[in-house]
Design a protein around this motif. Structure first.
Motif, PDB file in Angstrom:
ATOM      1  N   THR A   1       0.828  -1.206   0.000  1.00 23.67           N
ATOM      2  CA  THR A   1       0.000   0.000   0.000  1.00 23.67           C
ATOM      3  C   THR A   1       0.858   1.249   0.000  1.00 23.67           C
ATOM      4  O   THR A   1       0.602   2.205  -0.752  1.00 23.67           O
ATOM      5  CB  THR A   1      -0.939  -0.001   1.222  1.00 23.67           C
ATOM      6  N   GLU A   2       1.884   1.258   0.831  1.00 16.96           N
ATOM      7  CA  GLU A   2       2.776   2.414   0.890  1.00 16.96           C
ATOM      8  C   GLU A   2       3.473   2.622  -0.446  1.00 16.96           C
ATOM      9  O   GLU A   2       3.605   3.765  -0.921  1.00 16.96           O
ATOM     10  CB  GLU A   2       3.813   2.210   2.000  1.00 16.96           C
ATOM     11  N   ALA A   3       3.908   1.548  -1.084  1.00 26.09           N
ATOM     12  CA  ALA A   3       4.592   1.663  -2.369  1.00 26.09           C
ATOM     13  C   ALA A   3       3.662   2.198  -3.446  1.00 26.09           C
ATOM     14  O   ALA A   3       4.037   3.062  -4.248  1.00 26.09           O
ATOM     15  CB  ALA A   3       5.162   0.304  -2.783  1.00 26.09           C
ATOM     16  N   ARG A   4       2.434   1.685  -3.481  1.00 25.23           N
ATOM     17  CA  ARG A   4       1.472   2.148  -4.471  1.00 25.23           C
ATOM     18  C   ARG A   4       1.135   3.624  -4.256  1.00 25.23           C
ATOM     19  O   ARG A   4       1.018   4.399  -5.212  1.00 25.23           O
ATOM     20  CB  ARG A   4       0.201   1.293  -4.386  1.00 25.23           C
ATOM     21  N   TRP A   5       1.000   4.022  -3.007  1.00 27.47           N
ATOM     22  CA  TRP A   5       0.718   5.420  -2.673  1.00 27.47           C
ATOM     23  C   TRP A   5       1.829   6.315  -3.206  1.00 27.47           C
ATOM     24  O   TRP A   5       1.572   7.351  -3.834  1.00 27.47           O
ATOM     25  CB  TRP A   5       0.597   5.552  -1.158  1.00 27.47           C
ATOM     26  N   ARG A   6       3.063   5.924  -3.006  1.00 31.71           N
ATOM     27  CA  ARG A   6       4.184   6.761  -3.452  1.00 31.71           C
ATOM     28  C   ARG A   6       4.273   6.819  -4.979  1.00 31.71           C
ATOM     29  O   ARG A   6       4.637   7.860  -5.542  1.00 31.71           O
ATOM     30  CB  ARG A   6       5.490   6.247  -2.843  1.00 31.71           C
ATOM     31  N   LEU A   7       3.960   5.742  -5.653  1.00 32.90           N
ATOM     32  CA  LEU A   7       3.950   5.769  -7.109  1.00 32.90           C
ATOM     33  C   LEU A   7       2.904   6.737  -7.639  1.00 32.90           C
ATOM     34  O   LEU A   7       3.155   7.514  -8.562  1.00 32.90           O
ATOM     35  CB  LEU A   7       3.689   4.365  -7.657  1.00 32.90           C
ATOM     36  N   VAL A   8       1.711   6.697  -7.058  1.00 37.58           N
ATOM     37  CA  VAL A   8       0.634   7.589  -7.497  1.00 37.58           C
ATOM     38  C   VAL A   8       0.989   9.043  -7.188  1.00 37.58           C
ATOM     39  O   VAL A   8       0.756   9.945  -8.009  1.00 37.58           O
ATOM     40  CB  VAL A   8      -0.701   7.184  -6.842  1.00 37.58           C
ATOM     41  N   GLU A   9       1.555   9.285  -6.019  1.00 38.81           N
ATOM     42  CA  GLU A   9       1.989  10.641  -5.679  1.00 38.81           C
ATOM     43  C   GLU A   9       2.955  11.198  -6.715  1.00 38.81           C
ATOM     44  O   GLU A   9       2.847  12.355  -7.132  1.00 38.81           O
ATOM     45  CB  GLU A   9       2.708  10.638  -4.320  1.00 38.81           C
ATOM     46  N   GLN A  10       3.913  10.379  -7.102  1.00 42.34           N
ATOM     47  CA  GLN A  10       4.909  10.856  -8.055  1.00 42.34           C
ATOM     48  C   GLN A  10       4.279  11.161  -9.403  1.00 42.34           C
ATOM     49  O   GLN A  10       4.659  12.117 -10.087  1.00 42.34           O
ATOM     50  CB  GLN A  10       6.031   9.823  -8.208  1.00 42.34           C
TER      51      GLN A  10
END
Length: 337
Positions: A155-164
């Motif tokens: 979840t944390e990884a997906r969140w950071r990808l979307v943020e970028q």
């Protein structure tokens, strides 16, 4: 979706929400992250009053490194979270405003994937009757699954990808997600500056459903775990001079140690054609998860599904002509792609 149909487990329904649900704000990731932390005290009713602080804490934490957390131009709720970070509002006010505004859309939309609700619900909306949400048996069974500890990282990884993707305005300026083999991190370039996004392991694991790409053995994302996944190049790194963009996410998979570096492991052999078809299926999951892996795959492998299939066949044939020997491990579990 085929993602569920091949292996309709609770963790894969949950992954469907995280990986394929529509993203117009980061609230889904914050709610999932808060639910991971729910204390099991015998009650399945979670009052918004109790959920507000862990939920807002995750949003406030992400706002510190990624100010854009929504696709709209502004958000009154996010403004409050930013004010909390600046010590302009207190904890009690943050909790009160989160209860009033923070859950407006995310609870309604949480279970929606591809314009429809998934078959398994993890909570029931009881805001009107009990001022909260009621966790279902599906959620409690999910917490008992072997893969549950990986979901936090995913979840944390997906969140950071979307943020970028939002930070770089993907709709007008396509993002290229690249891989640093030494650091095992995904990164992109913004204004000629390298931006580290997230762990490669954490980003790939959900799409592989927590299994070794080759043999289907369960793998872990926990540092120090005996089953910690390796990041492997499907088309061997040995061919970096003859295969373009071999470090691209299209060619990165997670593997168990036996498959990646064991005596009977892949080494510099060419994975079988059956495994190539599995790679194509995994990459299509990237395409269906939208920003930003979708844009990266389109750039790296082709705009259409036939073009992407042809791309993989071409590089596989190149590898086969050079390395000759094909490889496929003994499966330890059912196919999941």
């Amino acid at each position: 979706m085929r993602f569920y149909q091949v292996e309709p487990t609770l963790e894969n329904y949950w992954r469907g929400i995280i990986l394929f649900g529509k993203n117009v704000a980061s609230y889904k990731f914050a709610l999932a992250s808060a639910l991971y932390e729910v204390k099991r005290d015998g009650s399945d009713l979670i009052l918004l009053e109790d959920l507000a602080l862990p939920y807002s804490a995750h949003i406030c934490r992400h706002l510190q490194h990624a100010p854009k957390q929504v696709t709209s131009r502004s958000s009154n709720y996010l403004a409050t979270c930013a004010q909390f970070n600046a010590s302009e509002v207190g904890l009690d006010e943050l909790r009160s405003i989160t209860v009033r505004r923070g859950f407006d859309n995310v609870i309604d939309a949480f279970h929606n994937v591809n314009n429809g609700e998934i078959d398994k619900r993890f909570f029931i909306d009881e805001r009107k009757t009990h001022k909260g949400i009621r966790l279902t048996d599906n959620f409690y069974r999910l917490t008992e699954r072997l893969q549950f500890h990986n979901l936090t990282h995913e979840t944390e990884a997906r969140w950071r990808l979307v943020e970028q993707a939002w930070a770089m305005n993907v709709s007008r300026n396509l993002i290229a997600v690249e891989y640093d083999a030494q650091e095992q991190q995904l990164f992109s370039i913004a204004s000629d500056r390298r931006v580290t996004i997230t762990s490669c392991r954490d980003s790939l694991n959900g799409y592989q459903k927590g299994r070794c790409f080759y043999c289907n053995e369960s793998v872990s994302l926990q540092t120090g775990d005996a089953n910690l996944a390796d990041v492997d190049h499907f088309i061997p790194w040995l061919l970096r001079d003859s295969v373009a963009n071999i470090n691209g996410v299209w060619n990165l998979v997670l593997a168990c140690k036996n498959c990646n570096r064991g005596k009977l492991g892949k080494s510099s052999h060419v994975p079988s054609m059956r495994l190539l078809k599995r790679l194509h299926a995994r990459n299509e999951y990237f395409i269906n998860s939208h920003l930003p892996l979708r844009e990266t795959l389109l750039q790296q492998t082709g705009k259409t599904e036939p073009q992407r299939r042809d791309f993989l066949n071409l590089v596989w044939n190149t590898a086969q002509q050079t390395l000759i020997h094909q490889w496929e491990p003994q499966a330890v579990g059912p196919g999941i792609f």
